[in-house]
Scaffold this motif. Structure first.
Motif, PDB file in Angstrom:
ATOM      1  N   VAL A  82      38.084  36.807  35.505  1.00  0.00           N
ATOM      2  CA  VAL A  82      37.936  37.719  34.709  1.00  0.00           C
ATOM      3  C   VAL A  82      39.120  37.267  33.575  1.00  0.00           C
ATOM      4  O   VAL A  82      40.278  37.024  33.674  1.00  0.00           O
ATOM      5  CB  VAL A  82      38.244  39.143  34.894  1.00  0.00           C
ATOM      6  N   THR A  83      38.520  37.147  32.155  1.00  0.00           N
ATOM      7  CA  THR A  83      39.618  36.983  31.121  1.00  0.00           C
ATOM      8  C   THR A  83      39.987  38.183  30.758  1.00  0.00           C
ATOM      9  O   THR A  83      39.259  39.204  30.250  1.00  0.00           O
ATOM     10  CB  THR A  83      38.848  36.298  29.965  1.00  0.00           C
ATOM     11  N   ALA A  84      41.201  38.509  30.693  1.00  0.00           N
ATOM     12  CA  ALA A  84      41.819  39.941  30.208  1.00  0.00           C
ATOM     13  C   ALA A  84      43.083  39.864  29.421  1.00  0.00           C
ATOM     14  O   ALA A  84      43.610  38.825  29.056  1.00  0.00           O
ATOM     15  CB  ALA A  84      42.041  40.594  31.758  1.00  0.00           C
ATOM     16  N   GLN A  85      43.584  41.235  29.033  1.00  0.00           N
ATOM     17  CA  GLN A  85      44.837  41.020  28.531  1.00  0.00           C
ATOM     18  C   GLN A  85      45.761  41.600  29.517  1.00  0.00           C
ATOM     19  O   GLN A  85      45.553  42.264  30.503  1.00  0.00           O
ATOM     20  CB  GLN A  85      44.786  41.942  27.286  1.00  0.00           C
ATOM     21  N   ALA A 105      42.332  36.308  35.100  1.00  0.00           N
ATOM     22  CA  ALA A 105      42.736  37.151  36.293  1.00  0.00           C
ATOM     23  C   ALA A 105      41.784  37.121  37.326  1.00  0.00           C
ATOM     24  O   ALA A 105      40.462  36.679  37.064  1.00  0.00           O
ATOM     25  CB  ALA A 105      43.031  38.597  35.839  1.00  0.00           C
ATOM     26  N   PHE A 106      41.952  37.203  38.615  1.00  0.00           N
ATOM     27  CA  PHE A 106      41.261  37.490  39.623  1.00  0.00           C
ATOM     28  C   PHE A 106      40.995  39.039  39.891  1.00  0.00           C
ATOM     29  O   PHE A 106      41.832  39.742  39.968  1.00  0.00           O
ATOM     30  CB  PHE A 106      41.742  36.965  41.115  1.00  0.00           C
ATOM     31  N   LYS A 107      39.445  39.417  40.418  1.00  0.00           N
ATOM     32  CA  LYS A 107      39.327  40.792  40.944  1.00  0.00           C
ATOM     33  C   LYS A 107      38.594  40.440  42.131  1.00  0.00           C
ATOM     34  O   LYS A 107      37.760  39.533  42.349  1.00  0.00           O
ATOM     35  CB  LYS A 107      38.569  41.590  39.881  1.00  0.00           C
ATOM     36  N   ALA A 108      38.963  41.474  43.113  1.00  0.00           N
ATOM     37  CA  ALA A 108      38.323  41.335  44.312  1.00  0.00           C
ATOM     38  C   ALA A 108      36.941  42.241  44.373  1.00  0.00           C
ATOM     39  O   ALA A 108      37.322  43.666  44.194  1.00  0.00           O
ATOM     40  CB  ALA A 108      39.135  41.772  45.553  1.00  0.00           C
ATOM     41  N   ASP A 109      35.907  41.758  44.769  1.00  0.00           N
ATOM     42  CA  ASP A 109      34.733  42.756  44.983  1.00  0.00           C
ATOM     43  C   ASP A 109      34.509  43.635  43.644  1.00  0.00           C
ATOM     44  O   ASP A 109      34.371  43.209  42.674  1.00  0.00           O
ATOM     45  CB  ASP A 109      34.732  43.629  46.047  1.00  0.00           C
TER      46      ASP A 109
END
Length: 385
Positions: A82-85, A105-109
């Motif tokens: 995920v592209t994030a701030q 960033a990574f996010k899980a599920d």
């Protein structure tokens, strides 16, 4: 959603925290001028960096890393890029605000994106099926796991395996949990840039019969050259990985005083008499000599290797080199109070030209949480209770 307060791991519950601080109203009364925004979701849209294209949607803000018990999910987890701030410290206290206008960033599920990524925890002998979901991103990525003896095609290096996860694609890696200990995972495509953009996290394999400590926490250390994040956000800055000059230093993605925020930071919250175990991983490019005030610890694990009792001795500084993982253990036997844990390269304990800041955390006794000093620290950190 976890109901734990403090660093990711086994800490106090929210109910215990509120009781220890005398209630949210008491904290807010002591630290009365916290109007800057207490949570990352409330970071203002007019951040220190403005979008170069107002027609583009604003990037989401990262959250705090969560612990994913992969065993409880049948041995499978999906990591989405995920592209994030990223708000390292969004307040104006102690040299802030400190923000990275773009991270990967990574996010899980179904969780929230975080930097560092989610802590993937499993048990020795249980294979993990980790799916890298790159359907919503614009850059190729891979996943490489330290501390696992795996097949060639699951090593995560595109130049030697031929496996690259391009935009719009998914790929599942089989990662055996056959080396107990605390390890790293990270993107191994254009590694020098992708790690610096935030694509890293902790991989924890508990040995069979593992007995957790009374308090057990996870920490990822990281040095950043914010020029690469600003450049990727569209800012006109020059950056070369060969001329890297770190200017931001974080523990679990935060700098002091945000490290002390009980929900978004990583305070080491203890009760007197606790056995405390800290798992530290260095995802950066510099070594960090981590020092604990008033508590002498034993190094009990390193890079997935258990140190025999005869090799353990009491110390108060351990130098964590890039990619190393150190697990330390100590007894919370000091006079109950608030004590620092920080990198002893003192320029790493700064936010820009402001000292203190940066790679600084605190060992916080529950008995000290109802004091004016703790309330002041919560004000600096932006916690409203």
């Amino acid at each position: 959603m976890s109901d734990r307060i403090g660093a990711p791991g086994l800490g106090l519950s929210r109910r215990e925290f509120v009781a220890a601080t005398g209630g949210a109203a008491a904290l807010t009364g002591l630290a009365g001028c916290m109007s800057q925004g207490a949570t990352q979701e409330s970071v203002p849209a007019n951040s220190t960096e403005e979008s170069t294209d107002s027609s583009e949607p604003e990037l989401p803000w990262t959250s705090s890393p969560e612990v994913v018990q992969v065993d409880e999910q049948g041995g499978s987890v999906t990591l989405q890029s995920v592209t994030a701030q990223h708000a390292v410290h969004p307040m104006d206290s102690m040299g802030g605000p400190v923000e990275l206008p773009q991270v990967w960033a990574f996010k899980a599920d179904d969780g929230k994106p975080s930097v560092p990524g989610p802590i993937l925890r499993t048990t020795e002998g249980n294979d993990m099926e980790v799916t890298l979901d790159n359907t919503g991103n614009d850059h190729p990525h891979t996943l490489h796991f330290h501390g696992a003896k795996k097949t060639w095609e699951n090593d995560g290096v595109p130049t030697t395996t031929g496996v690259r996860v391009d935009p719009g694609e998914k790929h599942t890696y089989t990662i055996p949990a056959n080396v107990p200990g605390t390890h790293l995972y990270h993107c191994h495509y254009q590694t020098h840039r992708h790690i610096d953009m935030g694509m890293y996290g902790i991989f924890r394999v508990d040995p069979k019969g593992y007995e957790p400590a009374d308090k057990e926490y996870f920490f990822t250390l990281k040095d950043w050259d914010s020029r690469v994040n600003r450049q990727m956000a569209g800012e006109d800055v020059e950056y070369s990985a060969r001329n890297r000059n770190p200017d931001v230093f974080t523990i679990n993605g935060k700098s002091l005083p945000r490290t002390l925020h009980p929900e978004e930071g990583s305070p080491i919250i203890v009760d007197h008499g606790d056995t405390v175990r800290l798992h530290m991983a260095n995802a950066g490019y510099m070594s960090h000599p981590m020092h604990t005030h008033n508590h002498r610890f034993r190094l009990v694990e390193k890079d997935g290797g258990q140190l025999p009792d005869a090799a353990q001795y009491e110390q108060d500084v351990t130098n964590v080199a890039p990619a190393e993982r150190h697990t330390i253990e100590f007894e919370a036997d000091a006079d109950p109070g608030i004590y620092l844990m920080h990198c002893h390269k003192v320029d790493h304990a700064m936010n820009g030209e402001s000292y203190p800041g940066g790679m600084v955390n605190g060992i916080v006794y529950r008995d000290a949480m109802d004091t004016d000093i703790f309330a002041n620290l919560m004000e600096y950190a932006g916690y409203e209770g």
